[in-house]
Design a protein around this motif. Structure first.
Motif, PDB file in Angstrom:
ATOM      1  N   GLY A 226     -23.231 -26.181   8.915  1.00 52.78           N
ATOM      2  CA  GLY A 226     -22.284 -26.911   8.084  1.00 52.78           C
ATOM      3  C   GLY A 226     -21.403 -25.978   7.268  1.00 52.78           C
ATOM      4  N   THR A 227     -21.959 -24.892   6.770  1.00 50.66           N
ATOM      5  CA  THR A 227     -21.174 -23.929   5.997  1.00 50.66           C
ATOM      6  C   THR A 227     -20.150 -23.235   6.879  1.00 50.66           C
ATOM      7  OG1 THR A 227     -23.153 -23.579   4.639  1.00 50.66           O
ATOM      8  CG2 THR A 227     -21.351 -22.009   4.368  1.00 50.66           C
ATOM      9  N   VAL A 228     -20.544 -22.900   8.108  1.00 53.13           N
ATOM     10  CA  VAL A 228     -19.611 -22.285   9.056  1.00 53.13           C
ATOM     11  C   VAL A 228     -18.492 -23.261   9.414  1.00 53.13           C
ATOM     12  CG1 VAL A 228     -19.392 -21.368  11.408  1.00 53.13           C
ATOM     13  CG2 VAL A 228     -21.342 -20.705   9.972  1.00 53.13           C
ATOM     14  N   LEU A 229     -18.842 -24.512   9.628  1.00 52.64           N
ATOM     15  CA  LEU A 229     -17.823 -25.516   9.949  1.00 52.64           C
ATOM     16  C   LEU A 229     -16.825 -25.667   8.807  1.00 52.64           C
ATOM     17  CD1 LEU A 229     -20.045 -28.281  11.602  1.00 52.64           C
ATOM     18  CD2 LEU A 229     -18.400 -26.806  12.762  1.00 52.64           C
ATOM     19  N   GLN A 230     -17.314 -25.609   7.572  1.00 47.82           N
ATOM     20  CA  GLN A 230     -16.409 -25.707   6.433  1.00 47.82           C
ATOM     21  C   GLN A 230     -15.440 -24.526   6.403  1.00 47.82           C
ATOM     22  OE1 GLN A 230     -15.513 -27.894   4.528  1.00 47.82           O
ATOM     23  NE2 GLN A 230     -14.886 -27.124   2.523  1.00 47.82           N
ATOM     24  N   ALA A 231     -15.920 -23.332   6.733  1.00 51.80           N
ATOM     25  CA  ALA A 231     -15.036 -22.167   6.786  1.00 51.80           C
ATOM     26  C   ALA A 231     -13.948 -22.363   7.846  1.00 51.80           C
ATOM     27  CB  ALA A 231     -15.850 -20.904   7.088  1.00 51.80           C
ATOM     28  N   ALA A 233     -12.806 -25.284   8.807  1.00 52.45           N
ATOM     29  CA  ALA A 233     -11.901 -26.323   8.306  1.00 52.45           C
ATOM     30  C   ALA A 233     -10.894 -25.732   7.330  1.00 52.45           C
ATOM     31  CB  ALA A 233     -12.714 -27.431   7.625  1.00 52.45           C
ATOM     32  N   ILE A 234     -11.337 -24.797   6.503  1.00 52.49           N
ATOM     33  CA  ILE A 234     -10.430 -24.145   5.563  1.00 52.49           C
ATOM     34  C   ILE A 234      -9.402 -23.308   6.321  1.00 52.49           C
ATOM     35  CG2 ILE A 234     -10.297 -22.442   3.703  1.00 52.49           C
ATOM     36  CD1 ILE A 234     -13.100 -23.416   2.832  1.00 52.49           C
ATOM     37  N   ALA A 235      -9.865 -22.575   7.326  1.00 45.86           N
ATOM     38  CA  ALA A 235      -8.955 -21.732   8.102  1.00 45.86           C
ATOM     39  C   ALA A 235      -7.924 -22.569   8.852  1.00 45.86           C
ATOM     40  CB  ALA A 235      -9.751 -20.874   9.087  1.00 45.86           C
ATOM     41  N   ASP A 236      -8.311 -23.754   9.296  1.00 47.04           N
ATOM     42  CA  ASP A 236      -7.391 -24.642  10.022  1.00 47.04           C
ATOM     43  C   ASP A 236      -6.463 -25.415   9.090  1.00 47.04           C
ATOM     44  OD1 ASP A 236      -8.558 -23.807  12.357  1.00 47.04           O
ATOM     45  OD2 ASP A 236      -9.865 -25.547  12.563  1.00 47.04           O
ATOM     46  N   GLY A 237      -6.643 -25.248   7.786  1.00 43.54           N
ATOM     47  CA  GLY A 237      -5.813 -25.973   6.828  1.00 43.54           C
ATOM     48  C   GLY A 237      -6.236 -27.409   6.613  1.00 43.54           C
ATOM     49  N   ARG A 238      -7.426 -27.794   7.082  1.00 44.19           N
ATOM     50  CA  ARG A 238      -7.898 -29.171   6.920  1.00 44.19           C
ATOM     51  C   ARG A 238      -8.573 -29.390   5.565  1.00 44.19           C
ATOM     52  NH1 ARG A 238      -8.064 -32.102  11.641  1.00 44.19           N
ATOM     53  NH2 ARG A 238      -7.641 -30.921  13.552  1.00 44.19           N
ATOM     54  N   ASP A 239      -8.930 -28.312   4.900  1.00 42.47           N
ATOM     55  CA  ASP A 239      -9.626 -28.438   3.628  1.00 42.47           C
ATOM     56  C   ASP A 239      -9.286 -27.225   2.782  1.00 42.47           C
ATOM     57  OD1 ASP A 239     -11.405 -28.990   1.528  1.00 42.47           O
ATOM     58  OD2 ASP A 239     -12.886 -29.849   2.888  1.00 42.47           O
ATOM     59  N   HIS A 240      -9.324 -27.409   1.485  1.00 42.35           N
ATOM     60  CA  HIS A 240      -9.083 -26.302   0.559  1.00 42.35           C
ATOM     61  C   HIS A 240     -10.303 -26.069  -0.322  1.00 42.35           C
ATOM     62  CE1 HIS A 240      -4.869 -26.328   1.739  1.00 42.35           C
ATOM     63  NE2 HIS A 240      -4.882 -27.642   1.579  1.00 42.35           N
ATOM     64  N   GLY A 241     -11.466 -26.497   0.168  1.00 46.25           N
ATOM     65  CA  GLY A 241     -12.687 -26.362  -0.614  1.00 46.25           C
ATOM     66  C   GLY A 241     -13.282 -24.972  -0.515  1.00 46.25           C
ATOM     67  N   ASN A 242     -14.585 -24.904  -0.698  1.00 45.40           N
ATOM     68  CA  ASN A 242     -15.306 -23.638  -0.726  1.00 45.40           C
ATOM     69  C   ASN A 242     -16.423 -23.696   0.304  1.00 45.40           C
ATOM     70  OD1 ASN A 242     -16.781 -21.316  -1.417  1.00 45.40           O
ATOM     71  ND2 ASN A 242     -16.165 -21.484  -3.559  1.00 45.40           N
ATOM     72  N   ALA A 243     -16.461 -22.725   1.208  1.00 43.24           N
ATOM     73  CA  ALA A 243     -17.495 -22.691   2.240  1.00 43.24           C
ATOM     74  C   ALA A 243     -18.717 -21.957   1.695  1.00 43.24           C
ATOM     75  CB  ALA A 243     -16.971 -22.026   3.506  1.00 43.24           C
ATOM     76  N   SER A 261     -13.609 -17.300   7.392  1.00 42.50           N
ATOM     77  CA  SER A 261     -13.000 -17.097   8.704  1.00 42.50           C
ATOM     78  C   SER A 261     -12.175 -15.823   8.683  1.00 42.50           C
ATOM     79  CB  SER A 261     -12.117 -18.303   9.059  1.00 42.50           C
ATOM     80  OG  SER A 261     -11.541 -18.130  10.342  1.00 42.50           O
ATOM     81  N   LEU A 262     -12.445 -14.947   9.625  1.00 38.25           N
ATOM     82  CA  LEU A 262     -11.686 -13.702   9.744  1.00 38.25           C
ATOM     83  C   LEU A 262     -10.378 -13.960  10.482  1.00 38.25           C
ATOM     84  CD1 LEU A 262     -14.667 -11.351  10.702  1.00 38.25           C
ATOM     85  CD2 LEU A 262     -13.857 -11.999   8.432  1.00 38.25           C
ATOM     86  N   THR A 263      -9.442 -13.067  10.325  1.00 35.95           N
ATOM     87  CA  THR A 263      -8.143 -13.212  10.985  1.00 35.95           C
ATOM     88  C   THR A 263      -8.163 -12.535  12.347  1.00 35.95           C
ATOM     89  OG1 THR A 263      -7.041 -13.244   8.836  1.00 35.95           O
ATOM     90  CG2 THR A 263      -5.666 -12.797  10.758  1.00 35.95           C
ATOM     91  N   GLY A 264      -7.726 -13.267  13.371  1.00 32.18           N
ATOM     92  CA  GLY A 264      -7.676 -12.740  14.718  1.00 32.18           C
ATOM     93  C   GLY A 264      -6.289 -12.228  15.084  1.00 32.18           C
ATOM     94  N   PRO A 265      -6.045 -11.984  16.367  1.00 34.16           N
ATOM     95  CA  PRO A 265      -4.741 -11.505  16.815  1.00 34.16           C
ATOM     96  C   PRO A 265      -3.627 -12.482  16.438  1.00 34.16           C
ATOM     97  CG  PRO A 265      -6.379 -11.272  18.559  1.00 34.16           C
ATOM     98  CD  PRO A 265      -7.016 -12.078  17.471  1.00 34.16           C
ATOM     99  N   ALA A 266      -2.472 -11.916  16.102  1.00 36.41           N
ATOM    100  CA  ALA A 266      -1.282 -12.708  15.757  1.00 36.41           C
ATOM    101  C   ALA A 266      -1.530 -13.634  14.565  1.00 36.41           C
ATOM    102  CB  ALA A 266      -0.802 -13.509  16.968  1.00 36.41           C
TER     103      ALA A 266
END
Length: 377
Positions: A226-231, A233-243, A261-266
């Protein structure tokens, strides 16, 4: 509170821990609001993320449990728990809020319909806007009636109050030092791809609950997923909460789980890194204060007392009168069931091994400008 709820609440008061509370409450509620299956889970009161314990009754396979929370966090759904935590009424029926069209919810389309669910009644067990637990009830036939929704809403506060009490760390002897921070990396699809030994040790100390196999050869608890899923969701812009969520081990320790969530290519979202580590005093301060029902000001004063400050020194530090400090102290003593400063420090800091915060204490100047006051050691 209505008369039919009194036996349920009486049974809840006799529960020895949160898991037993869920079991007793579910059995009592089933007699008042019939349902086929249910999910009861504790929640981190700051972030709302699921934590231990969790009770799952008649809700398909473990994979279905993961799919349920994945939909809750990553898809557009009707009455998500985060909205119920702030809503005027902390409970809602799916068919009622969709005018009889539950397929408007991705959760229903993706999971519930295939399992024969006709309606879902969900609630947040909360005190103010702090969520201490989440409940979902499922029926395979009739829709939940308005009076049944209202009954569950009435139970929200009393059950949350009881659940909050279980967040108080137990009296126990000091435990051996915990392992160093653990790290688990998840790929873009959510699969665990690497883990260190420290993470394995932390995972082994977590209480039993729904868990799922991974390519790493270890089962990952639903709370970690659940904590990973929240991260994500934040990376996708679906939530602005705290993972981030805190969870207590079988030894009574508190662990902090934080995912990002780490940043990938591009610039695209890449892997997710999850850190599991012993909770710091900062992590536990709000949790323990909430467990005793302390306000932020009462928590401030309690921390300063633990530093040995006098009433006059506390008043000067916080820019309030000594009389106000004494009023706050009376309230804190009542909430912690103590009668002296020594007892208070023993109750919150010695018995629970919760040291006073070393960080600066935020105070407010009379003119409204914030100042940082570092409490001397």
């Amino acid at each position: 509170m209505t008369e039919p709820c009194r036996p349920l609440l009486s049974a809840a008061e006799q529960a020895a821990d949160a898991a037993e509370l869920f079991s007793r409450a579910s059995a009592g509620l089933r007699r008042l609001v019939p349902f086929h299956s249910a999910v009861w889970t504790a929640a981190d009161p700051e972030t709302g993320l699921i934590t231990a314990p969790m009770l799952v009754e008649n809700l398909g396979s473990g994979e279905g449990c993961a799919t349920y929370w994945e939909s809750e966090l990553l898809e557009e759904n009707v009455v998500p728990f985060r909205e119920l935590a702030r809503a005027p009424v902390p409970a809602a029926g799916l068919r009622a809020v969709t005018d009889g069209l539950p397929a408007r919810s991705a959760r229903f389309r993706r999971l519930l319909r295939s399992q024969g669910v006709h309606d879902e009644l969900r609630a947040v067990l909360r005190i103010g806007s702090r969520p201490w637990g989440l409940v979902s009830l499922f029926r395979t036939t009739d829709a939940f009636r308005p009076d049944e929704v209202a009954l569950l809403a009435d139970l929200s506060g009393p059950l949350a109050s009881r659940l909050r009490g279980f967040a108080r760390p137990p009296k126990s002897a000091p435990q051996p030092d915990s392992p160093a921070p653990g790290l688990i990396l998840f790929d873009e699809s959510g699969e665990a791809m690497s883990v260190n030994d420290e993470a394995r040790q932390h995972l082994a100390s977590l209480p039993e609950g729904p868990s799922f196999p991974s390519p790493l050869g270890l089962a990952l608890p639903i709370w970690v997923i659940g904590t990973v899923l929240q991260a994500r969701a934040i990376a996708d812009g679906r939530d602005h909460g705290n993972a981030r969520m805190r969870i207590r081990t079988t030894e009574g320790r508190w662990l902090n789980c934080h995912a990002s969530s780490l940043t990938g290519p591009a610039g695209r979202p890449g892997p997710v890194a999850l850190v599991i580590e012993p909770a710091t005093p900062t992590d536990l301060a709000v949790l323990v204060a909430e467990a005793y029902g302390l306000t932020s000001r009462e928590l401030q004063i309690t921390q300063l007392i633990a530093r040995g400050m006098t009433t006059a020194e506390i008043a000067t530090t916080l820019f309030i009168s000594p009389h106000t400090v004494r009023d706050h102290l009376k309230t804190v003593f009542a909430k912690a069931h103590v009668s002296s400063r020594g007892e208070l420090v023993a109750r919150l800091f010695t018995e629970h091994y919760w040291p006073a915060l070393p960080e600066p204490t935020q105070v407010q100047h009379p003119g409204g400008l914030p100042a940082q006051v570092r409490v001397p050691s």
